[in-house]
Design a protein around this motif. Structure first.
Motif, PDB file in Angstrom:
ATOM      1  N   UNK A   1       0.831  -1.203   0.000  1.00  0.00           N
ATOM      2  CA  UNK A   1       0.000   0.000   0.000  1.00  0.00           C
ATOM      3  C   UNK A   1       0.870   1.260   0.000  1.00  0.00           C
ATOM      4  N   UNK A   2       0.369   2.307  -0.623  1.00  0.00           N
ATOM      5  CA  UNK A   2       1.116   3.569  -0.691  1.00  0.00           C
ATOM      6  C   UNK A   2       1.468   4.056   0.706  1.00  0.00           C
ATOM      7  N   UNK A   3       0.541   3.913   1.626  1.00  0.00           N
ATOM      8  CA  UNK A   3       0.777   4.375   2.995  1.00  0.00           C
ATOM      9  C   UNK A   3       1.933   3.634   3.639  1.00  0.00           C
ATOM     10  N   UNK A   4       2.027   2.319   3.361  1.00  0.00           N
ATOM     11  CA  UNK A   4       3.118   1.536   3.942  1.00  0.00           C
ATOM     12  C   UNK A   4       4.451   1.977   3.358  1.00  0.00           C
ATOM     13  N   UNK A   5       4.492   2.216   2.046  1.00  0.00           N
ATOM     14  CA  UNK A   5       5.733   2.684   1.412  1.00  0.00           C
ATOM     15  C   UNK A   5       6.157   4.012   2.027  1.00  0.00           C
ATOM     16  N   UNK A   6       5.189   4.906   2.240  1.00  0.00           N
ATOM     17  CA  UNK A   6       5.513   6.187   2.869  1.00  0.00           C
ATOM     18  C   UNK A   6       6.084   5.979   4.271  1.00  0.00           C
ATOM     19  N   UNK A   7       5.477   5.053   5.022  1.00  0.00           N
ATOM     20  CA  UNK A   7       5.972   4.774   6.374  1.00  0.00           C
ATOM     21  C   UNK A   7       7.380   4.192   6.331  1.00  0.00           C
ATOM     22  N   UNK A   8       7.631   3.313   5.366  1.00  0.00           N
ATOM     23  CA  UNK A   8       8.961   2.724   5.250  1.00  0.00           C
ATOM     24  C   UNK A   8       9.998   3.787   4.925  1.00  0.00           C
ATOM     25  N   UNK A   9       9.677   4.657   3.989  1.00  0.00           N
ATOM     26  CA  UNK A   9      10.614   5.730   3.632  1.00  0.00           C
ATOM     27  C   UNK A   9      10.857   6.635   4.840  1.00  0.00           C
ATOM     28  N   UNK A  10       9.799   6.943   5.575  1.00  0.00           N
ATOM     29  CA  UNK A  10       9.965   7.788   6.760  1.00  0.00           C
ATOM     30  C   UNK A  10      10.813   7.097   7.820  1.00  0.00           C
ATOM     31  N   UNK A  11      10.619   5.794   7.999  1.00  0.00           N
ATOM     32  CA  UNK A  11      11.424   5.057   8.983  1.00  0.00           C
ATOM     33  C   UNK A  11      12.894   5.065   8.593  1.00  0.00           C
ATOM     34  N   UNK A  12      13.173   4.956   7.303  1.00  0.00           N
ATOM     35  CA  UNK A  12      14.559   4.972   6.829  1.00  0.00           C
ATOM     36  C   UNK A  12      15.177   6.344   7.013  1.00  0.00           C
ATOM     37  N   UNK A  13      14.442   7.389   6.641  1.00  0.00           N
ATOM     38  CA  UNK A  13      15.022   8.739   6.654  1.00  0.00           C
ATOM     39  C   UNK A  13      14.923   9.435   8.001  1.00  0.00           C
ATOM     40  N   UNK A  14      13.838   9.155   8.753  1.00  0.00           N
ATOM     41  CA  UNK A  14      13.591   9.904   9.984  1.00  0.00           C
ATOM     42  C   UNK A  14      13.748   9.067  11.245  1.00  0.00           C
ATOM     43  N   UNK A  15      13.829   7.744  11.103  1.00  0.00           N
ATOM     44  CA  UNK A  15      13.902   6.889  12.274  1.00  0.00           C
ATOM     45  C   UNK A  15      12.521   6.479  12.749  1.00  0.00           C
ATOM     46  N   UNK A  16      12.494   5.567  13.690  1.00  0.00           N
ATOM     47  CA  UNK A  16      11.221   5.019  14.153  1.00  0.00           C
ATOM     48  C   UNK A  16      10.502   5.987  15.088  1.00  0.00           C
ATOM     49  N   UNK A  17      11.239   6.964  15.626  1.00  0.00           N
ATOM     50  CA  UNK A  17      10.592   7.971  16.485  1.00  0.00           C
ATOM     51  C   UNK A  17      10.534   7.545  17.930  1.00  0.00           C
ATOM     52  N   UNK A  18      11.665   7.570  18.622  1.00  0.00           N
ATOM     53  CA  UNK A  18      11.682   7.164  20.021  1.00  0.00           C
ATOM     54  C   UNK A  18      10.984   8.214  20.873  1.00  0.00           C
ATOM     55  N   UNK A  19      10.143   7.750  21.779  1.00  0.00           N
ATOM     56  CA  UNK A  19       9.409   8.669  22.658  1.00  0.00           C
ATOM     57  C   UNK A  19      10.364   9.320  23.647  1.00  0.00           C
ATOM     58  N   UNK A  20      10.116  10.571  23.934  1.00  0.00           N
ATOM     59  CA  UNK A  20      10.935  11.277  24.931  1.00  0.00           C
ATOM     60  C   UNK A  20      10.472  10.917  26.339  1.00  0.00           C
ATOM     61  N   UNK A  21      11.422  10.860  27.232  1.00  0.00           N
ATOM     62  CA  UNK A  21      11.104  10.537  28.633  1.00  0.00           C
ATOM     63  C   UNK A  21      10.299  11.674  29.236  1.00  0.00           C
TER      64      UNK A  21
END
Length: 207
Positions: free
Chosen positions: A187-207
């Motif tokens: 799905x297009x949304x999944x591809x976008x998420x994959x690209x974002x994970x590669x370029x921006x990281x998974x997004x670790x939550x701040x303490x």
């Protein structure tokens, strides 16, 4: 006096060795590798069975070269990949993912009949040219973007390549090995998420 040309080669510029590889590659494209025999290749090529052993060390070498030829033909028919420094990196990664998925859908079935035949797989690996496989091209693209300053100098290129290639593998292999009805498109949304994970990281939550 030059040697007589085999009847199967009349009207072509191929050597008999090249003709046999091309014939086997065509059969692999049409039928896959499962159950592909020397006799079937010889008959399709219009030569006697034993002729193959005059040009190859064994049937494994012929099959490996034929699979390599098949894969090269698939790649040549898929068009150009994005060039480093041209266009947005995110769009280029989307194009790489679309290419990789289509490429795997086209070539992985050829390997289904080679599971449990390590000699063929080893010969296939040895027949490659460094940098020609899509994985190598993806790695080269990302590394070039780092050098151009369009990606961070400490970008984890190896990990990014493993993520993208792994998604393409998993998507296609799930259908081949486990569930033939499973969708082999992302799905297009999944591809976008994959690209974002590669370029921006998974997004670790701040303490």
């Amino acid at each position: 006096m030059s040697p007589r040309k085999a009847p199967a080669l009349h009207g072509t510029d191929l050597t008999l060795r090249d003709h046999l590889v091309a014939t086997a590659a065509r059969l692999i494209a049409e039928r896959g590798t499962a159950g592909l025999t020397v006799r079937a290749i010889a008959r399709e090529a219009g030569v006697a069975d034993g002729v193959l052993y005059n040009h190859f060390a064994d049937k494994e070498e012929l099959l490996a070269l034929a699979v390599r030829a098949h894969i090269r033909a698939v790649g040549q028919g898929m068009g150009e990949l994005p060039r480093p420094g041209h266009g947005p990196v995110r769009e280029n990664l989307r194009a790489h993912i679309a290419y990789g998925l289509a490429f795997h859908k086209a070539v992985l079935p050829a390997f289904a009949g080679l599971i449990g035949r390590p000699k063929v797989l080893d010969a296939f690996t040895a027949s490659g040219v460094p940098g020609e496989d899509w994985r190598d091209q993806l790695h080269g693209y990302l590394r070039a973007e780092v050098e151009l300053g369009r990606l961070a100098p400490d970008a984890r290129v190896d990990a990014a390549v493993a993520m993208i290639v792994g998604v393409c593998h998993e998507t296609v292999l799930t259908g081949l090995l486990y569930d033939a009805s499973a969708p082999q498109d992302l799905p297009v949304e999944f591809v976008d998420d994959l690209v974002s994970a590669v370029l921006d990281g998974i997004g670790q939550a701040r303490a």
